[in-house]
Scaffold this motif. Structure first.
Motif, mmCIF file in Angstrom:
data_model
loop_
_atom_site.group_PDB
_atom_site.id
_atom_site.type_symbol
_atom_site.label_atom_id
_atom_site.label_comp_id
_atom_site.label_asym_id
_atom_site.label_seq_id
_atom_site.Cartn_x
_atom_site.Cartn_y
_atom_site.Cartn_z
ATOM 1 N N VAL A 80 0.856 -1.000 0.074
ATOM 2 C CA VAL A 80 -0.018 0.081 -0.105
ATOM 3 C C VAL A 80 0.854 1.249 0.053
ATOM 4 C CG1 VAL A 80 -1.715 1.531 1.289
ATOM 5 C CG2 VAL A 80 -1.860 -1.169 1.210
ATOM 6 N N ARG A 81 0.457 2.107 -1.046
ATOM 7 C CA ARG A 81 1.324 3.643 -0.921
ATOM 8 C C ARG A 81 0.413 4.427 -0.403
ATOM 9 N NH1 ARG A 81 5.788 4.885 -5.247
ATOM 10 N NH2 ARG A 81 6.961 3.261 -5.222
ATOM 11 N N VAL A 82 0.901 5.260 0.498
ATOM 12 C CA VAL A 82 0.447 6.364 1.140
ATOM 13 C C VAL A 82 0.955 7.807 0.621
ATOM 14 C CG1 VAL A 82 -0.630 7.366 3.175
ATOM 15 C CG2 VAL A 82 -0.344 4.962 2.996
ATOM 16 N N TYR A 83 0.033 8.446 -0.109
ATOM 17 C CA TYR A 83 0.566 9.853 -0.451
ATOM 18 C C TYR A 83 -0.075 11.060 0.415
ATOM 19 C CZ TYR A 83 1.314 7.062 -4.815
ATOM 20 O OH TYR A 83 1.794 6.332 -5.821
ATOM 21 N N ILE A 84 0.353 11.634 0.951
ATOM 22 C CA ILE A 84 0.225 12.689 2.085
ATOM 23 C C ILE A 84 0.899 14.229 1.518
ATOM 24 C CG2 ILE A 84 0.526 13.656 4.446
ATOM 25 C CD1 ILE A 84 0.787 10.721 4.949
ATOM 26 N N LEU B 227 -4.622 6.774 -0.458
ATOM 27 C CA LEU B 227 -4.046 5.250 -0.712
ATOM 28 C C LEU B 227 -4.120 4.697 -1.678
ATOM 29 C CD1 LEU B 227 -5.944 4.382 2.819
ATOM 30 C CD2 LEU B 227 -3.777 5.322 2.602
ATOM 31 N N SER B 228 -2.958 3.772 -1.960
ATOM 32 C CA SER B 228 -3.363 3.302 -3.433
ATOM 33 C C SER B 228 -2.567 1.986 -3.314
ATOM 34 C CB SER B 228 -2.272 4.126 -4.423
ATOM 35 O OG SER B 228 -2.455 3.423 -5.821
ATOM 36 N N ALA B 229 -3.300 0.890 -3.901
ATOM 37 C CA ALA B 229 -2.762 -0.552 -4.135
ATOM 38 C C ALA B 229 -2.878 -1.033 -5.543
ATOM 39 C CB ALA B 229 -3.510 -1.202 -3.068
ATOM 40 N N TRP B 230 -2.027 -2.331 -5.890
ATOM 41 C CA TRP B 230 -2.149 -2.810 -7.106
ATOM 42 C C TRP B 230 -2.011 -1.693 -8.193
ATOM 43 C CZ3 TRP B 230 -7.235 -5.012 -4.703
ATOM 44 C CH2 TRP B 230 -6.655 -6.135 -3.866
ATOM 45 N N TYR B 231 -1.001 -1.007 -8.042
ATOM 46 C CA TYR B 231 -0.573 -0.228 -9.130
ATOM 47 C C TYR B 231 -1.729 0.777 -9.380
ATOM 48 C CZ TYR B 231 3.262 -3.396 -9.563
ATOM 49 O OH TYR B 231 4.415 -4.203 -9.395
ATOM 50 N N GLY B 232 -2.421 1.328 -8.527
ATOM 51 C CA GLY B 232 -3.464 2.289 -8.904
ATOM 52 C C GLY B 232 -4.855 1.554 -8.962
ATOM 53 N N LEU B 233 -5.166 0.530 -9.194
ATOM 54 C CA LEU B 233 -6.154 -0.265 -9.569
ATOM 55 C C LEU B 233 -7.024 0.042 -8.358
ATOM 56 C CD1 LEU B 233 -7.891 -2.102 -11.341
ATOM 57 C CD2 LEU B 233 -6.988 -3.893 -10.010
ATOM 58 N N PHE B 234 -6.509 0.024 -6.854
ATOM 59 C CA PHE B 234 -7.548 0.550 -5.764
ATOM 60 C C PHE B 234 -7.186 1.922 -5.337
ATOM 61 C CE2 PHE B 234 -7.669 0.601 -1.260
ATOM 62 C CZ PHE B 234 -9.217 0.590 -0.956
ATOM 63 N N HIS B 235 -7.629 2.638 -5.249
ATOM 64 C CA HIS B 235 -7.338 3.944 -4.606
ATOM 65 C C HIS B 235 -8.425 4.694 -3.869
ATOM 66 C CE1 HIS B 235 -9.041 5.424 -8.295
ATOM 67 N NE2 HIS B 235 -9.140 6.202 -7.749
ATOM 68 N N TYR B 236 -8.163 5.322 -2.438
ATOM 69 C CA TYR B 236 -8.928 5.938 -1.961
ATOM 70 C C TYR B 236 -8.448 7.114 -1.400
ATOM 71 C CZ TYR B 236 -12.259 6.688 2.205
ATOM 72 O OH TYR B 236 -13.279 7.163 2.752
ATOM 73 N N THR B 237 -9.202 8.401 -1.464
ATOM 74 C CA THR B 237 -8.804 9.642 -1.302
ATOM 75 C C THR B 237 -9.556 10.388 0.128
ATOM 76 O OG1 THR B 237 -10.298 10.772 -2.895
ATOM 77 C CG2 THR B 237 -8.148 10.171 -3.666
ATOM 78 N N PHE B 238 -8.656 10.991 0.739
ATOM 79 C CA PHE B 238 -9.257 11.899 1.813
ATOM 80 C C PHE B 238 -8.769 13.040 1.948
ATOM 81 C CE2 PHE B 238 -9.032 13.461 6.133
ATOM 82 C CZ PHE B 238 -10.298 13.271 6.776
ATOM 83 N N LYS B 239 -9.426 14.254 1.668
ATOM 84 C CA LYS B 239 -9.195 15.569 1.181
ATOM 85 C C LYS B 239 -9.652 16.418 2.397
ATOM 86 C CE LYS B 239 -8.840 19.002 -2.285
ATOM 87 N NZ LYS B 239 -9.306 19.176 -3.782
ATOM 88 N N VAL B 240 -8.841 17.334 3.172
ATOM 89 C CA VAL B 240 -9.549 18.103 3.947
ATOM 90 C C VAL B 240 -9.038 19.979 3.436
ATOM 91 C CG1 VAL B 240 -9.527 19.189 6.374
ATOM 92 C CG2 VAL B 240 -9.185 16.710 5.768
ATOM 93 N N PRO B 241 -9.869 20.291 2.675
ATOM 94 C CA PRO B 241 -9.688 21.523 1.937
ATOM 95 C C PRO B 241 -9.761 22.735 2.789
ATOM 96 C CG PRO B 241 -11.688 20.902 1.178
ATOM 97 C CD PRO B 241 -11.340 19.729 2.079
#
Length: 230
Positions: A23-27, A42-56
């Motif tokens: 799992v890669r976590v981009y912050i 959050l990204s897994a399987w070369y971007g096939l699964f990803h989840y974003t959390f944004k506090v703008p």
């Protein structure tokens, strides 16, 4: 019988796949003037699964001492949910109380967590800031303090995490105006199996019975139903 063995084989295969999944976590965090932005992906399987959390949006509530945040989260753009949330001083107090409670109940908490963070690879780490105090002498002093503080924090991070690259950081003084802007960008990578083992260890070394959690997120584990969320 054959179907049962087939199902068990598939379940074992899925479990092994999950354990070895990276799992890669981009912050990304930005503080420009009074505007804050926190973006976590959050990204897994070369971007096939990803989840974003944004506090703008992060701002102070006019009617209380609470911090108001507007957050977005979801896997796809069309599925992202947006909500407003208040973080009060009481919430922060409860969070610290919960951390103290966990430290009290888990034997070797620091050792277990440090063992996990030592396996977390840091693929990217940049931290650039611009500070200013309008007065040249004060700006120089503030810049020196920030350099020392930032160096200490990065030194602590390199002790706990497995840095695969050299961290890049800087502080730029602004002698003409008040300013405290900063940007942090990092990429972390770990295996799900490593996180699972850490969670199992924390449960295994739990002592002293049920914990008395205070925050709304963990109060349910203590059987406290009086904690309500906004």
């Amino acid at each position: 019988m054959k179907w049962l063995l087939l199902i068990m084989g598939i379940l074992i295969l899925v479990l092994l796949l999950l354990i070895f999944t990276k799992v890669r976590v981009y912050i990304d965090f930005k503080r420009v003037q009074k505007n804050d932005l926190i973006h976590i992906k959050l990204s897994a399987w070369y971007g096939l699964f990803h989840y974003t959390f944004k506090v703008p949006v992060i701002k102070m509530d006019d009617d209380s001492a609470a911090i108001v945040v507007k957050q977005e989260q979801g896997m796809k753009e069309e599925e992202k949910k947006e909500e407003m949330k208040k973080i009060t001083p009481e919430d922060l107090r409860d969070e610290f109380a919960d951390m103290k409670e966990i430290l009290h109940h888990v034997v070797g908490f620091h050792r277990t967590v440090r063992h996990f963070t030592g396996k977390v690879q840091v693929k990217k780490f940049t931290w650039h800031s611009m500070v200013g105090a309008k007065n040249a002498a004060h700006t120089g002093m503030l810049t020196g303090v920030c350099w020392a503080l930032k160096g200490s924090i990065i030194g602590l991070l390199t002790t706990y995490f497995n840095f695969r690259i050299m961290p890049s950081y800087s502080i730029t003084p602004d002698f003409h105006r008040w300013q405290a802007n900063t940007t942090i960008s990092c990429i972390l990578q770990f295996r799900i199996g490593q996180a699972m083992v850490t969670g199992i260890k924390l449960l295994r070394y739990w002592k002293g019975g049920k914990a008395n959690f205070k925050s709304r997120k963990l109060a349910k584990l203590s059987g406290d139903s009086n904690k309500q969320s906004f």
